[in-house]
Design a protein around this motif. Sequence first.
Motif, PDB file in Angstrom:
ATOM      1  N   ASN A 112      -1.000   3.577   5.259  1.00  0.00           N
ATOM      2  CA  ASN A 112      -1.873   2.788   6.123  1.00  0.00           C
ATOM      3  C   ASN A 112      -3.331   3.085   5.772  1.00  0.00           C
ATOM      4  O   ASN A 112      -3.698   4.233   5.499  1.00  0.00           O
ATOM      5  N   THR A 124      -4.909  -2.561   1.607  1.00  0.00           N
ATOM      6  CA  THR A 124      -4.010  -3.623   1.169  1.00  0.00           C
ATOM      7  C   THR A 124      -4.447  -4.990   1.671  1.00  0.00           C
ATOM      8  O   THR A 124      -4.583  -5.949   0.893  1.00  0.00           O
ATOM      9  N   ALA A 135      -5.030   1.999   3.173  1.00  0.00           N
ATOM     10  CA  ALA A 135      -5.338   2.074   1.739  1.00  0.00           C
ATOM     11  C   ALA A 135      -6.207   0.905   1.284  1.00  0.00           C
ATOM     12  O   ALA A 135      -6.840   0.973   0.237  1.00  0.00           O
ATOM     13  N   ASP A 168       1.102  -9.943   1.775  1.00  0.00           N
ATOM     14  CA  ASP A 168       0.629  -8.655   2.290  1.00  0.00           C
ATOM     15  C   ASP A 168       1.859  -7.916   2.808  1.00  0.00           C
ATOM     16  O   ASP A 168       2.320  -8.156   3.922  1.00  0.00           O
ATOM     17  N   ALA A 211      -6.828   1.445  -6.637  1.00  0.00           N
ATOM     18  CA  ALA A 211      -7.277   2.262  -5.511  1.00  0.00           C
ATOM     19  C   ALA A 211      -8.675   1.828  -5.099  1.00  0.00           C
ATOM     20  O   ALA A 211      -9.529   1.571  -5.939  1.00  0.00           O
ATOM     21  N   TYR A 226      -1.321  -0.542 -10.529  1.00  0.00           N
ATOM     22  CA  TYR A 226      -1.807   0.378  -9.498  1.00  0.00           C
ATOM     23  C   TYR A 226      -3.327   0.282  -9.408  1.00  0.00           C
ATOM     24  O   TYR A 226      -4.022   0.276 -10.421  1.00  0.00           O
ATOM     25  N   VAL A 228      -1.324  -0.562  -3.960  1.00  0.00           N
ATOM     26  CA  VAL A 228      -2.655  -0.094  -3.573  1.00  0.00           C
ATOM     27  C   VAL A 228      -2.542   1.368  -3.157  1.00  0.00           C
ATOM     28  O   VAL A 228      -1.926   1.695  -2.136  1.00  0.00           O
ATOM     29  N   CYS A 236       2.980  -1.257   3.994  1.00  0.00           N
ATOM     30  CA  CYS A 236       3.231  -0.023   3.253  1.00  0.00           C
ATOM     31  C   CYS A 236       4.464  -0.156   2.370  1.00  0.00           C
ATOM     32  O   CYS A 236       5.458  -0.758   2.762  1.00  0.00           O
ATOM     33  N   GLY A 259       0.804  -1.210   0.000  1.00  0.00           N
ATOM     34  CA  GLY A 259       0.000   0.000   0.000  1.00  0.00           C
ATOM     35  C   GLY A 259       0.837   1.261   0.000  1.00  0.00           C
ATOM     36  O   GLY A 259       1.989   1.270   0.445  1.00  0.00           O
ATOM     37  N   SER A 295      -4.372   5.426  -2.701  1.00  0.00           N
ATOM     38  CA  SER A 295      -5.594   6.061  -2.215  1.00  0.00           C
ATOM     39  C   SER A 295      -5.787   7.347  -2.991  1.00  0.00           C
ATOM     40  O   SER A 295      -4.846   8.127  -3.150  1.00  0.00           O
TER      41      SER A 295
END
Length: 206
Positions: free
Chosen positions: A26, A30, A28, A109, A156, A154, A130, A112, A23, A132
């Motif tokens: 934090n 993910t 976002a 995972d 979102a 990418y 990921v 960030c 992501g 925002s």
Amino acid sequence: MRFLGFRRKGSDYRNSVKIGVAGACNGAGTTHLCIMLANYYANVMGLETVVMEYNDHRDFLKICMETGKIREDYRKFVYRNITFVTGKDMKNTQKETEIMDRARVVILDCGCMGGESEGLFSQSDIRVGVLSGSLYRIACARRVIEKTKGHCMYMAAFGSSKGIQELSRETGVRVGRIPYEDDPFCITPGTVAWIDEVFGGKKLHK
């Protein structure tokens, strides 16, 4: 709208695939996306699927506790046919290697972007950033695109469509929209179709 140009050279989807998700910031989405993908591969495609957490959020431990899956080793548990592993606690161990080798699909995972899991992310067959599109997080999205441009896809989950379109135009990259799901463990047919279209799930033959 396939993103499969972002696959690691030499990877063979008929055998297995490793998907790295990181992501821009934090919150976002993910982990939410990771669980949606794991649910798809495990329960729609019927493939042995592992999702591994390489961040400090401890979300998998919370899932383990809330679902009553606590055992002697909380680092690995199965819920709804998905194997969850707190990979950071098992990193560079034989058990981690064995878990990853057995799975047909491994979803990482990575938390960030730019953390210590960046190496794992860069070695994945498919890499997903990921972002925002929210106004107060758009600067983080720009930084991630600048750092990784041309090396991942990418997407979102949050932000207005106008904001995401402006981000795409400004940076020159395509930013896809992640479908909204209340519960990533219960994905709708529309999301199933989206994942198959974007990630090419049917390339992983049983």
